[in-house]
Design a protein around this motif. Structure first.
Motif, PDB file in Angstrom:
ATOM      1  N   ASP A  73      29.178  32.942  53.163  1.00  0.00           N
ATOM      2  CA  ASP A  73      30.446  32.047  53.088  1.00  0.00           C
ATOM      3  C   ASP A  73      30.524  31.525  51.832  1.00  0.00           C
ATOM      4  O   ASP A  73      31.315  30.368  51.503  1.00  0.00           O
ATOM      5  N   THR A  74      30.077  32.084  50.601  1.00  0.00           N
ATOM      6  CA  THR A  74      30.226  31.592  49.253  1.00  0.00           C
ATOM      7  C   THR A  74      31.667  31.696  49.032  1.00  0.00           C
ATOM      8  O   THR A  74      32.097  32.802  49.062  1.00  0.00           O
ATOM      9  N   VAL A  75      32.105  30.706  48.440  1.00  0.00           N
ATOM     10  CA  VAL A  75      33.440  31.036  47.816  1.00  0.00           C
ATOM     11  C   VAL A  75      33.577  31.282  46.348  1.00  0.00           C
ATOM     12  O   VAL A  75      32.965  30.631  45.688  1.00  0.00           O
ATOM     13  N   GLN A  76      34.067  32.213  45.983  1.00  0.00           N
ATOM     14  CA  GLN A  76      34.281  32.868  44.646  1.00  0.00           C
ATOM     15  C   GLN A  76      35.007  31.692  43.582  1.00  0.00           C
ATOM     16  O   GLN A  76      36.111  31.449  43.918  1.00  0.00           O
ATOM     17  N   LYS A  77      34.161  31.119  42.639  1.00  0.00           N
ATOM     18  CA  LYS A  77      34.754  30.273  41.836  1.00  0.00           C
ATOM     19  C   LYS A  77      35.730  30.970  40.635  1.00  0.00           C
ATOM     20  O   LYS A  77      35.298  31.921  40.097  1.00  0.00           O
ATOM     21  N   PRO A  78      36.979  30.641  40.488  1.00  0.00           N
ATOM     22  CA  PRO A  78      37.573  31.251  39.667  1.00  0.00           C
ATOM     23  C   PRO A  78      37.146  30.975  38.102  1.00  0.00           C
ATOM     24  O   PRO A  78      36.616  30.036  37.619  1.00  0.00           O
ATOM     25  N   THR A  79      37.016  32.183  37.489  1.00  0.00           N
ATOM     26  CA  THR A  79      36.395  32.028  35.943  1.00  0.00           C
ATOM     27  C   THR A  79      37.405  31.674  35.032  1.00  0.00           C
ATOM     28  O   THR A  79      38.639  31.809  35.202  1.00  0.00           O
ATOM     29  N   LEU A  80      36.972  31.176  34.010  1.00  0.00           N
ATOM     30  CA  LEU A  80      37.619  30.711  32.849  1.00  0.00           C
ATOM     31  C   LEU A  80      38.352  31.821  32.046  1.00  0.00           C
ATOM     32  O   LEU A  80      39.376  32.161  31.675  1.00  0.00           O
ATOM     33  N   LYS A  81      37.356  32.867  31.959  1.00  0.00           N
ATOM     34  CA  LYS A  81      37.904  34.271  31.410  1.00  0.00           C
ATOM     35  C   LYS A  81      38.007  35.096  32.546  1.00  0.00           C
ATOM     36  O   LYS A  81      37.121  35.414  33.247  1.00  0.00           O
ATOM     37  N   ALA A  82      39.351  35.622  32.932  1.00  0.00           N
ATOM     38  CA  ALA A  82      39.601  36.320  34.243  1.00  0.00           C
ATOM     39  C   ALA A  82      38.771  37.602  34.327  1.00  0.00           C
ATOM     40  O   ALA A  82      38.794  38.527  33.217  1.00  0.00           O
ATOM     41  N   VAL A  83      38.385  38.048  35.343  1.00  0.00           N
ATOM     42  CA  VAL A  83      37.459  39.208  35.588  1.00  0.00           C
ATOM     43  C   VAL A  83      38.136  40.097  36.975  1.00  0.00           C
ATOM     44  O   VAL A  83      38.464  39.331  37.958  1.00  0.00           O
ATOM     45  N   HIS A  84      38.742  41.274  36.609  1.00  0.00           N
ATOM     46  CA  HIS A  84      39.331  41.842  37.676  1.00  0.00           C
ATOM     47  C   HIS A  84      38.179  42.290  38.490  1.00  0.00           C
ATOM     48  O   HIS A  84      37.536  43.281  37.962  1.00  0.00           O
ATOM     49  N   SER A  85      38.486  42.244  39.734  1.00  0.00           N
ATOM     50  CA  SER A  85      37.428  42.735  40.661  1.00  0.00           C
ATOM     51  C   SER A  85      37.568  44.238  41.418  1.00  0.00           C
ATOM     52  O   SER A  85      36.723  44.744  41.863  1.00  0.00           O
ATOM     53  N   ALA A  86      38.907  44.570  41.091  1.00  0.00           N
ATOM     54  CA  ALA A  86      39.268  45.748  41.529  1.00  0.00           C
ATOM     55  C   ALA A  86      40.049  46.589  40.442  1.00  0.00           C
ATOM     56  O   ALA A  86      40.707  45.860  39.672  1.00  0.00           O
ATOM     57  N   PRO A  87      40.095  47.964  40.217  1.00  0.00           N
ATOM     58  CA  PRO A  87      40.995  48.379  39.240  1.00  0.00           C
ATOM     59  C   PRO A  87      42.388  48.169  39.581  1.00  0.00           C
ATOM     60  O   PRO A  87      42.834  48.146  40.506  1.00  0.00           O
ATOM     61  N   ARG A  88      43.048  47.951  38.379  1.00  0.00           N
ATOM     62  CA  ARG A  88      44.604  47.839  38.438  1.00  0.00           C
ATOM     63  C   ARG A  88      45.290  48.990  38.920  1.00  0.00           C
ATOM     64  O   ARG A  88      45.001  50.180  38.500  1.00  0.00           O
ATOM     65  N   PRO A  89      46.250  48.985  39.682  1.00  0.00           N
ATOM     66  CA  PRO A  89      47.126  50.169  40.043  1.00  0.00           C
ATOM     67  C   PRO A  89      47.985  50.635  38.980  1.00  0.00           C
ATOM     68  O   PRO A  89      47.985  49.772  37.892  1.00  0.00           O
ATOM     69  N   SER A  90      48.255  51.587  38.926  1.00  0.00           N
ATOM     70  CA  SER A  90      49.380  52.090  38.150  1.00  0.00           C
ATOM     71  C   SER A  90      50.509  51.512  38.213  1.00  0.00           C
ATOM     72  O   SER A  90      50.998  50.871  39.147  1.00  0.00           O
ATOM     73  N   GLN A  91      51.521  51.502  36.986  1.00  0.00           N
ATOM     74  CA  GLN A  91      52.830  51.149  36.990  1.00  0.00           C
ATOM     75  C   GLN A  91      53.608  51.597  38.113  1.00  0.00           C
ATOM     76  O   GLN A  91      54.447  50.863  38.701  1.00  0.00           O
ATOM     77  N   GLU A  92      53.371  52.861  38.556  1.00  0.00           N
ATOM     78  CA  GLU A  92      54.235  53.612  39.473  1.00  0.00           C
ATOM     79  C   GLU A  92      53.836  53.078  40.745  1.00  0.00           C
ATOM     80  O   GLU A  92      54.655  52.886  41.719  1.00  0.00           O
ATOM     81  N   GLU A  93      52.719  52.825  40.918  1.00  0.00           N
ATOM     82  CA  GLU A  93      52.007  52.219  42.439  1.00  0.00           C
ATOM     83  C   GLU A  93      52.703  50.856  42.566  1.00  0.00           C
ATOM     84  O   GLU A  93      53.100  50.466  43.588  1.00  0.00           O
ATOM     85  N   ALA A  94      52.510  50.134  41.543  1.00  0.00           N
ATOM     86  CA  ALA A  94      53.177  48.659  41.683  1.00  0.00           C
ATOM     87  C   ALA A  94      54.735  48.766  41.963  1.00  0.00           C
ATOM     88  O   ALA A  94      55.082  47.802  42.613  1.00  0.00           O
ATOM     89  N   MET A  95      55.395  49.499  41.213  1.00  0.00           N
ATOM     90  CA  MET A  95      56.881  49.871  41.435  1.00  0.00           C
ATOM     91  C   MET A  95      57.076  50.301  42.914  1.00  0.00           C
ATOM     92  O   MET A  95      58.051  49.692  43.641  1.00  0.00           O
ATOM     93  N   GLU A  96      56.354  51.191  43.604  1.00  0.00           N
ATOM     94  CA  GLU A  96      56.291  51.558  44.957  1.00  0.00           C
ATOM     95  C   GLU A  96      56.002  50.431  45.721  1.00  0.00           C
ATOM     96  O   GLU A  96      56.673  50.416  46.825  1.00  0.00           O
ATOM     97  N   ALA A  97      55.196  49.479  45.418  1.00  0.00           N
ATOM     98  CA  ALA A  97      54.878  48.419  46.504  1.00  0.00           C
ATOM     99  C   ALA A  97      56.217  47.498  46.386  1.00  0.00           C
ATOM    100  O   ALA A  97      56.401  46.864  47.361  1.00  0.00           O
TER     101      ALA A  97
END
Length: 206
Positions: A4-28
């Motif tokens: 039940d641990t809640v992840q604390k937002p970090t001061l320096k943002a850390v991406h927990s998953a790879p970013r989709p490509s621009q085309e994947e974002a556009m398709e969304a």
């Protein structure tokens, strides 16, 4: 066992998953347009996915920025200055993490320097970095104070944000004139009510 641990937002943002490509974002975006009931291939919407992705790069550029880096250059020649440094009316343009709807307002920042100060534009930049992420106003207020405290080691800091949330004014309860005020006091500001009162008077909120 359930975690039940809640992840604390970090001061320096850390991406927990790879970013989709621009085309994947556009398709969304195309999918959301269709889900809303329109045709993503009609003339007025054909370039909307590209525009939305470009807008997201601007709105959420804070994920690629580090507040500690902005506050790393300090000035130690303060000629004995030991009173508060206050910045008023810093524009806040952010998006709530619950609906990805904008919230807009002003931030007020103060700190009590010890033996070093930072360029005032850097404090504005720190507000902007945290605003340009998916946020809650409460978290952002605390993150700004924490970043200043970690980098400058002041005797205390004071942060206030006053903002109107579009997730409440354009949907849900539909109350467009309600603003939300959050504050965070650390160090001497937290323990000295007179300092809090001075801060609020200086920013015109007392």
């Amino acid at each position: 066992m359930k975690n039940d641990t809640v992840q604390k937002p970090t001061l320096k943002a850390v991406h927990s998953a790879p970013r989709p490509s621009q085309e994947e974002a556009m398709e969304a975006v195309r999918t959301l347009i269709a889900w809303a009931g329109d045709n993503p291939d009609r003339e007025g919407l054909i370039d909307t996915p590209k525009r939305v992705v470009k807008a997201y790069k601007e709105w959420f550029r804070g994920y690629d920025m580090d507040p500690a880096e902005e506050l790393s250059r300090v000035f130690e020649d303060v000629s004995g200055y030991d009173d508060m440094v206050v910045l008023r009316e810093i524009d806040v343009e952010s998006h709530c993490e619950h609906h990805i709807a904008p919230f807009l307002g002003k931030a007020y920042v103060a700190y009590l320097p010890t033996d070093k100060v930072v360029g005032i534009s850097k404090l504005v930049k720190v507000v902007e970095i945290f605003a340009k992420r998916l946020q809650t106003q409460e978290t952002m207020t605390a993150q700004i104070a924490e970043a200043i405290d970690e980098a400058l080691k002041p005797r205390g800091s004071a942060i206030m944000i006053d903002a109107v949330h579009q997730c409440m004014s354009t949907r849900g309860v539909h109350h467009p004139d309600v603003s939300t005020i959050t504050t965070q006091f650390t160090g001497e500001f937290k323990t000295n009510p007179q300092l809090q009162d001075r801060f609020l008077k200086l920013i015109g909120k007392a």
